[in-house]
Design an enzyme around this catalytic site. Structure first.
Site, PDB file in Angstrom:
ATOM      1  N   ASN A  11      -1.278   9.039   3.101  1.00 42.86           N
ATOM      2  CA  ASN A  11      -0.073   9.519   2.427  1.00 42.86           C
ATOM      3  C   ASN A  11      -0.489  10.667   1.511  1.00 42.86           C
ATOM      4  O   ASN A  11      -1.087  10.432   0.466  1.00 42.86           O
ATOM      5  CB  ASN A  11       0.531   8.345   1.629  1.00 42.86           C
ATOM      6  CG  ASN A  11       1.712   8.755   0.768  1.00 42.86           C
ATOM      7  OD1 ASN A  11       2.214   9.865   0.893  1.00 42.86           O
ATOM      8  ND2 ASN A  11       2.144   7.850  -0.095  1.00 42.86           N
ATOM      9  N   TRP A  12      -0.167  11.874   1.942  1.00 44.39           N
ATOM     10  CA  TRP A  12      -0.589  13.045   1.162  1.00 44.39           C
ATOM     11  C   TRP A  12       0.279  13.257  -0.082  1.00 44.39           C
ATOM     12  O   TRP A  12      -0.004  14.111  -0.900  1.00 44.39           O
ATOM     13  CB  TRP A  12      -0.586  14.295   2.044  1.00 44.39           C
ATOM     14  CG  TRP A  12      -1.795  14.421   2.935  1.00 44.39           C
ATOM     15  CD1 TRP A  12      -2.754  13.469   3.147  1.00 44.39           C
ATOM     16  CD2 TRP A  12      -2.186  15.564   3.717  1.00 44.39           C
ATOM     17  NE1 TRP A  12      -3.716  13.951   3.999  1.00 44.39           N
ATOM     18  CE2 TRP A  12      -3.396  15.233   4.372  1.00 44.39           C
ATOM     19  CE3 TRP A  12      -1.635  16.828   3.940  1.00 44.39           C
ATOM     20  CZ2 TRP A  12      -4.056  16.119   5.230  1.00 44.39           C
ATOM     21  CZ3 TRP A  12      -2.292  17.712   4.801  1.00 44.39           C
ATOM     22  CH2 TRP A  12      -3.488  17.359   5.427  1.00 44.39           C
ATOM     23  N   LYS A  13       1.402  12.518  -0.173  1.00 52.27           N
ATOM     24  CA  LYS A  13       2.324  12.666  -1.320  1.00 52.27           C
ATOM     25  C   LYS A  13       2.695  14.145  -1.492  1.00 52.27           C
ATOM     26  O   LYS A  13       2.809  14.858  -0.500  1.00 52.27           O
ATOM     27  CB  LYS A  13       1.694  12.051  -2.577  1.00 52.27           C
ATOM     28  CG  LYS A  13       1.242  10.604  -2.327  1.00 52.27           C
ATOM     29  CD  LYS A  13       0.889   9.867  -3.573  1.00 52.27           C
ATOM     30  CE  LYS A  13       0.454   8.454  -3.204  1.00 52.27           C
ATOM     31  NZ  LYS A  13       0.163   7.635  -4.363  1.00 52.27           N
ATOM     32  N   HIS A  98       8.486   3.730  -0.880  1.00 51.29           N
ATOM     33  CA  HIS A  98       7.248   3.818  -1.673  1.00 51.29           C
ATOM     34  C   HIS A  98       7.580   3.595  -3.148  1.00 51.29           C
ATOM     35  O   HIS A  98       8.636   4.010  -3.616  1.00 51.29           O
ATOM     36  CB  HIS A  98       6.593   5.195  -1.469  1.00 51.29           C
ATOM     37  CG  HIS A  98       5.213   5.266  -2.037  1.00 51.29           C
ATOM     38  ND1 HIS A  98       4.990   5.436  -3.392  1.00 51.29           N
ATOM     39  CD2 HIS A  98       3.994   5.154  -1.471  1.00 51.29           C
ATOM     40  CE1 HIS A  98       3.673   5.425  -3.607  1.00 51.29           C
ATOM     41  NE2 HIS A  98       3.049   5.248  -2.456  1.00 51.29           N
ATOM     42  N   GLU A 100       6.678   5.018  -5.707  1.00 57.82           N
ATOM     43  CA  GLU A 100       6.975   6.239  -6.467  1.00 57.82           C
ATOM     44  C   GLU A 100       8.416   6.665  -6.248  1.00 57.82           C
ATOM     45  O   GLU A 100       9.045   7.222  -7.155  1.00 57.82           O
ATOM     46  CB  GLU A 100       5.970   7.344  -6.079  1.00 57.82           C
ATOM     47  CG  GLU A 100       4.593   7.047  -6.681  1.00 57.82           C
ATOM     48  CD  GLU A 100       3.414   7.611  -5.915  1.00 57.82           C
ATOM     49  OE1 GLU A 100       3.599   8.457  -5.024  1.00 57.82           O
ATOM     50  OE2 GLU A 100       2.276   7.178  -6.213  1.00 57.82           O
ATOM     51  N   GLU A 168       1.531  -2.597  -1.635  1.00 56.24           N
ATOM     52  CA  GLU A 168       0.840  -1.717  -2.569  1.00 56.24           C
ATOM     53  C   GLU A 168       1.152  -2.145  -4.001  1.00 56.24           C
ATOM     54  O   GLU A 168       2.221  -1.814  -4.528  1.00 56.24           O
ATOM     55  CB  GLU A 168       1.306  -0.270  -2.385  1.00 56.24           C
ATOM     56  CG  GLU A 168       1.072   0.285  -1.002  1.00 56.24           C
ATOM     57  CD  GLU A 168       1.082   1.809  -1.010  1.00 56.24           C
ATOM     58  OE1 GLU A 168       0.033   2.391  -0.735  1.00 56.24           O
ATOM     59  OE2 GLU A 168       2.129   2.396  -1.326  1.00 56.24           O
ATOM     60  N   GLY A 174      -3.365   5.019  -7.310  1.00 54.69           N
ATOM     61  CA  GLY A 174      -3.856   6.210  -8.003  1.00 54.69           C
ATOM     62  C   GLY A 174      -4.623   5.923  -9.277  1.00 54.69           C
ATOM     63  O   GLY A 174      -4.931   6.826 -10.045  1.00 54.69           O
ATOM     64  N   SER A 213      -5.568   2.684  -4.188  1.00 52.78           N
ATOM     65  CA  SER A 213      -6.961   3.062  -4.449  1.00 52.78           C
ATOM     66  C   SER A 213      -7.932   2.601  -3.365  1.00 52.78           C
ATOM     67  O   SER A 213      -9.070   2.245  -3.666  1.00 52.78           O
ATOM     68  CB  SER A 213      -7.412   2.562  -5.829  1.00 52.78           C
ATOM     69  OG  SER A 213      -6.614   3.149  -6.848  1.00 52.78           O
TER      70      SER A 213
HETATM   71  P1  PGA Z   1      -3.794   5.813  -3.691  1.00 53.91           P
HETATM   72  O1  PGA Z   1      -2.269   5.826  -3.196  1.00 53.91           O
HETATM   73  O2  PGA Z   1      -4.652   5.498  -2.494  1.00 53.91           O
HETATM   74  O3  PGA Z   1      -4.032   7.210  -4.222  1.00 53.91           O
HETATM   75  O4  PGA Z   1      -3.888   4.773  -4.736  1.00 53.91           O
HETATM   76  C1  PGA Z   1      -1.810   4.897  -2.258  1.00 53.91           C
HETATM   77  C2  PGA Z   1      -0.340   5.098  -2.012  1.00 53.91           C
HETATM   78  O5  PGA Z   1       0.420   5.308  -2.965  1.00 53.91           O
HETATM   79  O6  PGA Z   1       0.131   5.038  -0.849  1.00 53.91           O
END
Ligand code: PGA
Length: 250
Positions: A11-13, A98, A100, A168, A174, A213
């Protein structure tokens, strides 16, 4: 029952510009040299790169997915992207719900379930995300939160082919923190039970990814946990060497 083929999805966000198309090509080249029958791999770039990556001449078996979609097919929704537009870019999947997006855009379970159904309508696979916050974990509410998110965001009609669940924990995204192997085993086991009771055999073979992470140093350990069928990788998916290393850890 046949073994579940794991999926490592990046997931490049909101990261990546045209200069990063070469990173995608490097991931594709590394992945396509491996036994791609062992694990599926996917990159979910921002919308601005979706068509370029999904139609990249060297993509081979490396799949491409989007990070969100609107529920409608077309219409007056300025700034939104429909599942059909994602399919039209040659992408094959979409992440929905997600944490976020749940936090930044107030997305509810109901909306996420609608997005999953909309993505199926367009022939996409939905990667539906769930996970508790740090406060909810401290309060001992992890399993009940995960259960209500799963029940609320995974609609009837989910199959092992059209749906992937991504667990998650929000506090692990993150932050460099990861859930312990015991915690991951407990939550994934609970999710599996719920999937089997709602979707029977389809639920038994649906992939449950761990995310938060995931990196080179912890991937092998996390991927070996029961009912962990791959990973949703954020930060580490931006570096081809790291992402390919995580794939190799399966
Ligand atoms: P991360 O993100 O690996 O940077 O913790 C995972 C995600 O949000 O899908």
């Amino acid at each position: 029952m046949a073994a579940i083929k794991p999926l490592i999805a990046g997931n490049w966000k909101m990261n990546g510009s045209r200069s990063n198309i070469s990173d995608f090509a490097a991931i594709a080249s590394g992945y396509n040299k491996t036994d791609t029958g062992k694990a599926d791999a996917m990159i979910c770039p921002p919308f601005t790169l979706l068509a370029a990556l999904a139609n990249h001449p060297d993509a081979g078996a490396l799949a491409v997915g989007a990070q969100d979609c609107h529920v409608a097919q077309t219409g007056a929704h300025t700034g939104d992207i429909s599942p059909e537009m994602i399919t039209d870019c040659s992408a094959s999947a979409v992440i929905v719900g997600h944490s976020e997006r749940r936090a930044d855009h107030g997305e509810s379970n109901e909306l996420i379930a609608q997005k999953a159904q909309a993505s199926w309508r367009a022939g996409l696979m939905a990667i539906i995300c769930i996970g508790e916050t740090e406060q909810q974990r401290q309060n001992g509410d992890t399993l009940s939160v995960v259960e209500s998110q799963l029940t609320g965001s995974v609609p009837q009609g989910a199959t092992a082919k059209n749906t992937v669940i991504a667990y998650e924990p929000v506090w692990a995204i993150g932050t460099g923190l990861t859930a312990s192997v015991e915690d991951v085993a407990e939550v994934h086991g609970h999710i599996r039970q719920l999937l089997v009771s709602s979707f029977g055999d389809e639920g038994a073979s649906m992939r449950i990814l761990y995310g938060g992470s995931v990196k080179l140093g912890n991937a092998a350990q996390l991927m070996a946990v029961d009912n962990v069928n791959g990973a949703l990788v954020g930060g580490a998916s931006l570096k081809p060497v790291d992402f390919l290393g995580i794939l190799a850890a399966i």
